[in-house]
Design an enzyme around this catalytic site. Structure first.
Site, mmCIF file in Angstrom:
data_model
loop_
_atom_site.group_PDB
_atom_site.id
_atom_site.type_symbol
_atom_site.label_atom_id
_atom_site.label_comp_id
_atom_site.label_asym_id
_atom_site.label_seq_id
_atom_site.Cartn_x
_atom_site.Cartn_y
_atom_site.Cartn_z
ATOM 1 N N ARG A 295 6.573 -13.268 -1.503
ATOM 2 C CA ARG A 295 6.233 -11.858 -1.682
ATOM 3 C C ARG A 295 5.015 -11.645 -2.562
ATOM 4 O O ARG A 295 4.758 -10.529 -2.985
ATOM 5 C CB ARG A 295 7.445 -11.111 -2.282
ATOM 6 C CG ARG A 295 8.649 -11.113 -1.357
ATOM 7 C CD ARG A 295 9.894 -10.570 -2.047
ATOM 8 N NE ARG A 295 11.059 -10.671 -1.166
ATOM 9 C CZ ARG A 295 11.494 -9.697 -0.370
ATOM 10 N NH1 ARG A 295 10.860 -8.547 -0.345
ATOM 11 N NH2 ARG A 295 12.554 -9.870 0.395
ATOM 12 N N GLU B 149 9.112 2.087 2.428
ATOM 13 C CA GLU B 149 10.043 1.770 1.342
ATOM 14 C C GLU B 149 9.514 2.385 0.042
ATOM 15 O O GLU B 149 9.018 1.684 -0.844
ATOM 16 C CB GLU B 149 10.190 0.256 1.188
ATOM 17 C CG GLU B 149 10.731 -0.450 2.429
ATOM 18 C CD GLU B 149 10.782 -1.965 2.273
ATOM 19 O OE1 GLU B 149 10.442 -2.465 1.168
ATOM 20 O OE2 GLU B 149 11.147 -2.661 3.234
ATOM 21 N N GLU C 193 9.305 3.937 -3.650
ATOM 22 C CA GLU C 193 9.998 3.836 -4.934
ATOM 23 C C GLU C 193 9.582 4.998 -5.819
ATOM 24 O O GLU C 193 8.498 5.552 -5.666
ATOM 25 C CB GLU C 193 9.657 2.502 -5.605
ATOM 26 C CG GLU C 193 10.094 1.287 -4.799
ATOM 27 C CD GLU C 193 9.507 -0.020 -5.302
ATOM 28 O OE1 GLU C 193 10.035 -1.082 -4.929
ATOM 29 O OE2 GLU C 193 8.506 0.020 -6.051
ATOM 30 N N GLU D 121 4.598 -6.415 7.062
ATOM 31 C CA GLU D 121 4.800 -5.586 5.880
ATOM 32 C C GLU D 121 3.533 -5.570 5.024
ATOM 33 O O GLU D 121 3.093 -6.613 4.528
ATOM 34 C CB GLU D 121 5.971 -6.129 5.052
ATOM 35 C CG GLU D 121 6.272 -5.306 3.809
ATOM 36 C CD GLU D 121 7.358 -5.938 2.948
ATOM 37 O OE1 GLU D 121 8.298 -5.226 2.576
ATOM 38 O OE2 GLU D 121 7.252 -7.152 2.651
ATOM 39 N N GLU E 33 16.045 0.066 -8.522
ATOM 40 C CA GLU E 33 14.998 -0.939 -8.446
ATOM 41 C C GLU E 33 14.956 -1.758 -9.734
ATOM 42 O O GLU E 33 15.761 -1.583 -10.638
ATOM 43 C CB GLU E 33 13.639 -0.278 -8.150
ATOM 44 C CG GLU E 33 13.184 -0.417 -6.705
ATOM 45 C CD GLU E 33 12.941 -1.856 -6.306
ATOM 46 O OE1 GLU E 33 12.649 -2.692 -7.184
ATOM 47 O OE2 GLU E 33 13.039 -2.158 -5.106
ATOM 48 N N ASP F 60 -6.714 30.825 4.348
ATOM 49 C CA ASP F 60 -8.051 30.638 3.771
ATOM 50 C C ASP F 60 -8.242 29.163 3.412
ATOM 51 O O ASP F 60 -7.763 28.690 2.391
ATOM 52 C CB ASP F 60 -8.191 31.529 2.531
ATOM 53 C CG ASP F 60 -9.534 31.341 1.828
ATOM 54 O OD1 ASP F 60 -10.416 30.659 2.401
ATOM 55 O OD2 ASP F 60 -9.695 31.873 0.722
ATOM 56 N N ARG G 83 2.136 -4.605 1.575
ATOM 57 C CA ARG G 83 2.828 -4.449 0.295
ATOM 58 C C ARG G 83 2.005 -3.739 -0.786
ATOM 59 O O ARG G 83 2.520 -3.451 -1.857
ATOM 60 C CB ARG G 83 3.260 -5.825 -0.216
ATOM 61 C CG ARG G 83 4.257 -6.518 0.695
ATOM 62 C CD ARG G 83 4.596 -7.928 0.210
ATOM 63 N NE ARG G 83 5.089 -7.947 -1.166
ATOM 64 C CZ ARG G 83 6.327 -7.640 -1.532
ATOM 65 N NH1 ARG G 83 7.202 -7.254 -0.621
ATOM 66 N NH2 ARG G 83 6.682 -7.704 -2.786
ATOM 67 N N GLU H 7 14.884 3.213 -5.219
ATOM 68 C CA GLU H 7 14.315 3.095 -3.884
ATOM 69 C C GLU H 7 15.333 3.577 -2.863
ATOM 70 O O GLU H 7 16.526 3.266 -2.970
ATOM 71 C CB GLU H 7 13.927 1.643 -3.578
ATOM 72 C CG GLU H 7 13.345 1.447 -2.174
ATOM 73 C CD GLU H 7 12.945 0.010 -1.887
ATOM 74 O OE1 GLU H 7 13.226 -0.472 -0.776
ATOM 75 O OE2 GLU H 7 12.366 -0.640 -2.789
ATOM 76 N N HIS I 239 6.003 -0.073 0.247
ATOM 77 C CA HIS I 239 5.747 -1.062 1.288
ATOM 78 C C HIS I 239 5.893 -0.405 2.654
ATOM 79 O O HIS I 239 6.801 0.395 2.878
ATOM 80 C CB HIS I 239 6.729 -2.228 1.178
ATOM 81 C CG HIS I 239 6.695 -2.924 -0.143
ATOM 82 N ND1 HIS I 239 7.694 -3.755 -0.583
ATOM 83 C CD2 HIS I 239 5.762 -2.910 -1.134
ATOM 84 C CE1 HIS I 239 7.391 -4.230 -1.782
ATOM 85 N NE2 HIS I 239 6.216 -3.716 -2.138
#
Length: 448
Positions: free
Chosen positions: A320, A136, A138, A337, A193, A55, A339, A200, A249
């Site tokens: 970063r 990646e 976390e 990547e 982490e 359903d 982020r 992670e 990430h």
């Protein structure tokens, strides 16, 4: 995950040999929540013949009650027998991840997994063979109370890459890894982490569809194993004020018949023109896809300066702080990547919009601005504006506003998903807006 090519006959035989008693037919709703219809193994053949109905009106954002009948269509290659028992001896529980079809036999437009397949077909029509993703994710681990309910008490006081005795969750994390490996995950890294109680686990990349399936399986395993250790695992982006939140990430690479389409050994940075166009698309549509990649009110408590989460629309190969980073590896390991994505995102929808943005960049030959190789967090607003660096939306409401006015990202979701996602998240934001928070009480209750 295993590369076994399952057939109906081999699944039925495996279920018999491994004493499977129940099968979970799993799918994902628009908000990213895993749903399942559990059937006894006697119904497995019926399910494998695509005859299992459910359903759809009972699933948030799917269909109205007068359109409720839907079919679950199992992907044979997601057959997996879990390593836990059902409490009745050595009997086992298995799962199949399913697409959702309407009664006419066509893919249901509100099914996030089918929607990702649609965008992947567009990718193939442009001459690419695979969109590979290395996620990646976390998460945080909190203690359970004597009644089995989650508390806000962290399990450890560890930090980045800590070991016992600071990292008291090491045994839990190890058991999660062992469970994942037994299910076919190729684990590449597992560590504490930066935040207390934060962890992670990374595994080998796969094509986008398998990666989204793997993320959903990963979340299920993490939560299940944590509970055995009397812990609660949460993928909430920012459960604790004052420490870094949890991200997911996404390392992305696009392949064609010649190999990695992002790699060009003849350029200075060994990035191809295709890679630059893809980055251009990711940056141009970043503000519009943020609501999908950061779908909770709480997501925007993570996307603030000072905690390594990206809040600026820029790219770099050296630091970063921007939204997009280019890791140093080249050759077939060349990747982009993203982020900003957090683990609360529906992985099927997040990968749909990221891929659609990048493909639009390739189609329209969108060149990105120059890379920003300095720490953007230390730049003034005037310096950022001079460099052409925009901010990501600062709230779910602002992100939804950006989403609603961008046809490229709306089309990447399809009308059904876009309309229901926006309606659901708008209601969520306004429900939050009406709340009186502890911060407000502490700031104002005595002073006014």
């Amino acid at each position: 995950m295993p590369t076994t090519q399952w057939t109906k006959e081999s699944i039925l035989l495996d279920a018999k040999e491994r004493n499977v008693r129940y099968v979970r037919l799993m799918f994902t709703d628009i908000t990213g929540t895993i749903k399942n219809v559990e059937v006894p193994v006697s119904q497995l053949e019926k399910a494998l013949d695509n005859k299992m109905m459910f359903d759809g009106s009972s699933i948030e954002g799917f269909v109205r009650i007068e359109e409720s009948d839907m079919y679950l269509v199992p992907d044979y290659n997601t057959w997996l027998v879990f390593n836990w028992e059902d409490g009745a001896g050595d009997t086992k529980i298995a799962r199949l991840i399913c697409d959702v079809n309407s009664v006419d036999g066509l893919p249901f437009q509100g099914d996030p997994r089918s929607n990702l397949k649609r965008i992947l077909k567009r990718m193939e029509n442009l001459g690419f063979t695979s969109f590979n993703i290395g996620p990646e994710p976390e998460f945080f681990l909190f203690k359970l109370d004597e009644k089995g309910q989650p508390t806000m008490q962290l399990n450890d006081n560890g930090g980045y890459f800590d070991l016992a005795p600071n990292d008291l969750a090491e045994n839990c994390r190890r058991d999660i890894v062992l469970e994942l490996e037994a299910l076919g995950f190729e684990i590449e890294a597992s560590h504490h982490e930066v935040g207390p109680g934060q962890h992670e686990i990374d595994w080998k990349y796969a094509d986008a569809l398998r990666s989204a399936d793997n993320i959903q399986t990963f979340k299920l395993i993490v939560k299940s194993v944590a509970r055995r250790h009397n812990l609660h695992a949460t993928f909430m982006p920012k459960p604790i004020f004052g420490i870094a939140g949890s991200g997911m990430h996404c390392n992305m690479s696009l392949f064609n018949e010649s190999g990695n389409a992002f790699y060009d050994p003849d350029t200075e940075d060994q990035l191809s023109q295709t890679a630059l166009y893809f980055i251009g698309g990711l940056l141009k549509y970043a503000r519009a896809y943020t609501a999908i990649c950061n779908p909770l009110v709480n997501s925007y408590k993570r996307l603030v300066p000072g905690y390594e989460a990206p809040v600026y629309v820029a790219w770099s190969g050296q630091n970063r702080s921007p939204l997009i980073r280019i890791p140093a590896a080249r050759g077939n390991s060349t990747r982009i990547e993203a982020r900003s994505v957090d683990p609360a995102a529906n992985p099927y929808l997040a990968l749909s919009v990221l891929l659609a943005a990048g493909l639009k960049g390739i189609e329209d030959k969108i060149m990105p601005p120059s890379a920003v190789d300095r720490n953007i967090y230390t730049m003034t607003r005037e310096e950022r504006l001079t460099e052409g660096v925009e901010d990501l939306p600062g709230s779910l409401r602002a992100a939804l506003k950006e989403l609603k006015k961008e046809p490229v990202i709306l089309e990447a979701l399809g009308d059904h998903i876009a309309q229901n996602f926006i309606a659901e998240k708008t209601a969520e934001y306004f429900a939050y807006q009406k709340q009186v928070t502890q911060w407000e009480l502490e700031q104002y209750f005595k002073n006014y």
